[in-house]
Design an enzyme around this catalytic site. Sequence first.
Site, mmCIF file in Angstrom:
data_model
loop_
_atom_site.group_PDB
_atom_site.id
_atom_site.type_symbol
_atom_site.label_atom_id
_atom_site.label_comp_id
_atom_site.label_asym_id
_atom_site.label_seq_id
_atom_site.Cartn_x
_atom_site.Cartn_y
_atom_site.Cartn_z
ATOM 1 N N GLY A 31 -9.948 -32.285 -12.194
ATOM 2 C CA GLY A 31 -10.326 -33.655 -12.549
ATOM 3 C C GLY A 31 -11.761 -33.979 -12.182
ATOM 4 O O GLY A 31 -12.576 -33.082 -11.964
ATOM 5 N N ALA A 32 -12.079 -35.287 -12.134
ATOM 6 C CA ALA A 32 -13.464 -35.769 -11.971
ATOM 7 C C ALA A 32 -14.324 -35.054 -13.015
ATOM 8 O O ALA A 32 -15.308 -34.400 -12.692
ATOM 9 C CB ALA A 32 -13.979 -35.543 -10.559
ATOM 10 N N LEU A 33 -13.895 -35.192 -14.244
ATOM 11 C CA LEU A 33 -14.452 -34.380 -15.332
ATOM 12 C C LEU A 33 -15.893 -34.750 -15.642
ATOM 13 O O LEU A 33 -16.304 -35.904 -15.559
ATOM 14 C CB LEU A 33 -13.594 -34.554 -16.589
ATOM 15 C CG LEU A 33 -12.114 -34.195 -16.423
ATOM 16 C CD1 LEU A 33 -11.364 -34.405 -17.738
ATOM 17 C CD2 LEU A 33 -11.932 -32.760 -15.934
ATOM 18 N N HIS A 37 -16.799 -29.511 -17.916
ATOM 19 C CA HIS A 37 -15.384 -29.414 -18.292
ATOM 20 C C HIS A 37 -15.212 -29.662 -19.788
ATOM 21 O O HIS A 37 -14.441 -28.972 -20.449
ATOM 22 C CB HIS A 37 -14.553 -30.482 -17.558
ATOM 23 C CG HIS A 37 -14.495 -30.326 -16.074
ATOM 24 N ND1 HIS A 37 -15.089 -31.219 -15.216
ATOM 25 C CD2 HIS A 37 -13.904 -29.397 -15.296
ATOM 26 C CE1 HIS A 37 -14.851 -30.850 -13.970
ATOM 27 N NE2 HIS A 37 -14.147 -29.740 -13.987
ATOM 28 N N GLN A 61 -6.186 -24.495 -2.002
ATOM 29 C CA GLN A 61 -7.471 -23.799 -2.121
ATOM 30 C C GLN A 61 -8.574 -24.440 -1.292
ATOM 31 O O GLN A 61 -9.714 -24.002 -1.320
ATOM 32 C CB GLN A 61 -7.884 -23.671 -3.585
ATOM 33 C CG GLN A 61 -8.329 -24.955 -4.263
ATOM 34 C CD GLN A 61 -8.545 -24.753 -5.752
ATOM 35 O OE1 GLN A 61 -7.601 -24.663 -6.522
ATOM 36 N NE2 GLN A 61 -9.796 -24.685 -6.168
ATOM 37 N N LYS A 149 -20.036 -21.320 -13.690
ATOM 38 C CA LYS A 149 -20.576 -21.759 -12.400
ATOM 39 C C LYS A 149 -19.746 -21.132 -11.267
ATOM 40 O O LYS A 149 -20.279 -20.736 -10.249
ATOM 41 C CB LYS A 149 -20.571 -23.280 -12.270
ATOM 42 C CG LYS A 149 -21.246 -23.734 -10.978
ATOM 43 C CD LYS A 149 -21.342 -25.212 -10.877
ATOM 44 C CE LYS A 149 -20.035 -25.838 -10.505
ATOM 45 N NZ LYS A 149 -19.558 -25.499 -9.128
ATOM 46 N N VAL A 176 -23.064 -25.567 -17.619
ATOM 47 C CA VAL A 176 -23.727 -26.737 -18.218
ATOM 48 C C VAL A 176 -24.532 -27.403 -17.102
ATOM 49 O O VAL A 176 -24.034 -27.599 -15.990
ATOM 50 C CB VAL A 176 -22.692 -27.721 -18.817
ATOM 51 C CG1 VAL A 176 -23.373 -28.937 -19.402
ATOM 52 C CG2 VAL A 176 -21.867 -27.004 -19.896
ATOM 53 N N ARG A 187 -18.566 -32.322 -7.545
ATOM 54 C CA ARG A 187 -19.094 -32.684 -6.220
ATOM 55 C C ARG A 187 -20.464 -33.359 -6.302
ATOM 56 O O ARG A 187 -20.888 -33.985 -5.327
ATOM 57 C CB ARG A 187 -19.175 -31.449 -5.324
ATOM 58 C CG ARG A 187 -17.826 -30.950 -4.857
ATOM 59 C CD ARG A 187 -17.978 -29.898 -3.779
ATOM 60 N NE ARG A 187 -16.702 -29.581 -3.156
ATOM 61 C CZ ARG A 187 -15.836 -28.690 -3.604
ATOM 62 N NH1 ARG A 187 -16.117 -28.015 -4.696
ATOM 63 N NH2 ARG A 187 -14.692 -28.473 -2.980
#
Length: 281
Positions: A31-33, A37, A61, A149, A176, A187
């Site tokens: 999430g926090a696209l 993404h 994780q 990435k 990207v 982040r």
Amino acid sequence: MQIIKYISDLDTVLAEFRKQGKPIGFVPTMGALHDGHLSLINQSVSDNPVTVASIYVNPTQFNDQTDLKNYPRNPGTDRKLLESVKCNILFVPDDKEMYPEKDNRVFDFGFLDEIMEGEKRPGHFNGVAQIVTKLFDAVKPDRAYFGKKDFQQIAIIKKIVGDLNYDIEIIACPIVREKDGLAMSSRNTLLKEQERKEAVKIYETLQQIQKRIKYTDIDELKKYALKAINHTKHLKLDYLQIVNTKTLIPVNKITKKEPVTACIAVYAGNIRLIDNLDLFT
Ligand code: PAF
């Protein structure tokens, strides 16, 4: 876009597409696209008649509980973004659905997790393998899409797919970047203004390393990175490694005979960012 919470419902919906012979593309996310993404979703939408995205912040994780607590979450915005790029199904399980019992599986990645993220974040890739296998088992995709990435994560996932005989094509998509070169990451939203400005130095350092490659050795490149990053007020180098792009084994000497990738991890304030650059592009 259909939003599904339970594996059993996902099974029913996807079985129908499979019966119709429709390949399924899958983009797992936390999430926090951002546009990185969305580029994965776009690739999947253009390759497959059905695209499933998942949003699940996987606790196993995270080797740092503060990082897990602070991980950005924007469910409402994420849904709108996924609809805008024509994602067909969004899978949003909760912890009970993904981990009804403690997952005690321990994966063997050989050398692949002994360096870089594996060394610095003990248990991280084991947690990634736990959730990715659970998600693969739930979605049973034909193709799965990951961003470059997370260079080492892709190598780990390809190994799991090979070792466990998953019939899934892993597709690695280009990094990207923001206009100033910073690799897009969920982040990045956690960076303070000055940290965000200084974070451009991460990609600049990789580019400088690419430029210097012809006339300097690995230790000099590492010294260069240490100085460039640590002389920037809010940045601190965690590591710079130059590795064989396929095996991830650190190289002693750069020759045009093997593909090499420079990988970097940097703290900007308390936020840890990673990036990488193929040196012969
Ligand atoms: O790359 C990520 O966002 C995560 O590691 C993944 C693959 C979604 C597993 O939680």
